[in-house]
Design an enzyme around this catalytic site. Sequence first.
Site, PDB file in Angstrom:
ATOM      1  N   HIS A 111       0.927  -1.232  -0.006  1.00 38.38           N
ATOM      2  CA  HIS A 111      -0.050   0.003  -0.013  1.00 38.38           C
ATOM      3  C   HIS A 111       0.741   1.129  -0.203  1.00 38.38           C
ATOM      4  O   HIS A 111       0.714   2.289  -0.781  1.00 38.38           O
ATOM      5  CB  HIS A 111      -0.918   0.057   1.196  1.00 38.38           C
ATOM      6  CG  HIS A 111      -1.974  -1.083   1.102  1.00 38.38           C
ATOM      7  ND1 HIS A 111      -3.285  -0.977   0.730  1.00 38.38           N
ATOM      8  CD2 HIS A 111      -1.728  -2.409   1.335  1.00 38.38           C
ATOM      9  CE1 HIS A 111      -3.842  -2.161   0.942  1.00 38.38           C
ATOM     10  NE2 HIS A 111      -3.170  -2.785   1.382  1.00 38.38           N
ATOM     11  N   THR A 164      -5.842   0.177  -4.099  1.00 38.64           N
ATOM     12  CA  THR A 164      -4.856  -0.567  -4.492  1.00 38.64           C
ATOM     13  C   THR A 164      -4.910  -1.536  -5.135  1.00 38.64           C
ATOM     14  O   THR A 164      -3.910  -2.364  -6.026  1.00 38.64           O
ATOM     15  CB  THR A 164      -3.572  -0.542  -3.329  1.00 38.64           C
ATOM     16  OG1 THR A 164      -4.264  -1.414  -2.162  1.00 38.64           O
ATOM     17  CG2 THR A 164      -3.093   0.794  -2.748  1.00 38.64           C
ATOM     18  N   ASP A 207      -6.032   5.400   1.725  1.00 41.16           N
ATOM     19  CA  ASP A 207      -5.906   4.278   1.270  1.00 41.16           C
ATOM     20  C   ASP A 207      -7.433   3.437   1.486  1.00 41.16           C
ATOM     21  O   ASP A 207      -8.249   3.958   2.098  1.00 41.16           O
ATOM     22  CB  ASP A 207      -4.807   3.547   2.259  1.00 41.16           C
ATOM     23  CG  ASP A 207      -4.795   1.841   1.747  1.00 41.16           C
ATOM     24  OD1 ASP A 207      -3.908   1.750   1.042  1.00 41.16           O
ATOM     25  OD2 ASP A 207      -5.164   1.094   2.155  1.00 41.16           O
TER      26      ASP A 207
END
Length: 233
Positions: free
Chosen positions: A16, A140, A118
Amino acid sequence: MAYGELVFIPTPGMGHLVSMVEMAKLLVHHDPQLSVTVLIIKFLLDSAFNSYTNSLATSVDAARIRFVHLPRVNIDTDLRRQLAHFLYGKQQASRQAGCCGTTNSAGSNRRLVGLLLDMFCTTMTELADEVGVPSYVFFTSSAAFLGLMLHLQLLQDEQRLDITEFKDSAIELDFPSFEKPLPAKVLCSVVLMKKSVRTFLEHAKMMRGTGGNVINMFDELEPHAVASFAGPY
């Protein structure tokens, strides 16, 4: 020159963090009026993670991409407190720079313009709302998997289906982001267990409330999945 500043909040994991740093490099390369601050969160001792974060100081343009290492934490409440303290200070500095014309050491105003979160930090959208800036999610994984998450969330919240009942089922499910039906029994285990599915689908739900999702892929790799986002989700 006045800079618009984005704050990146990656999940503390190599896959990440690395992809988010590379995203930061691309953004500042294409926009000379953009700067990025990446918050480094550490939960556990990880020599590879530490070696990578230590190398960042010499591998990027320090005037455009900065790294802030947060103290090691053990629980989410401590992390949220640290992030809130940082963002409130950042927003206050932005307002003072805008009102008073102050500059940083590089001779440039920095104005906080948004958060890039994220895919596992979606709860931080509340902090973005509190400080008055938009939030975006950096996904991601693939576009197809994002489509799967969003569709499963609709099945649960709008059609009232219990996703966990698909465990070991022979039924095939149609997902807009997949070209062919997917056997329910091959769904990832996290969505087939009651103790984890709620958190998983809450992430999907909160993604809908952000300013947008940035996916770590390119159109030619997943043309069908990309095209599927033009329809209702």
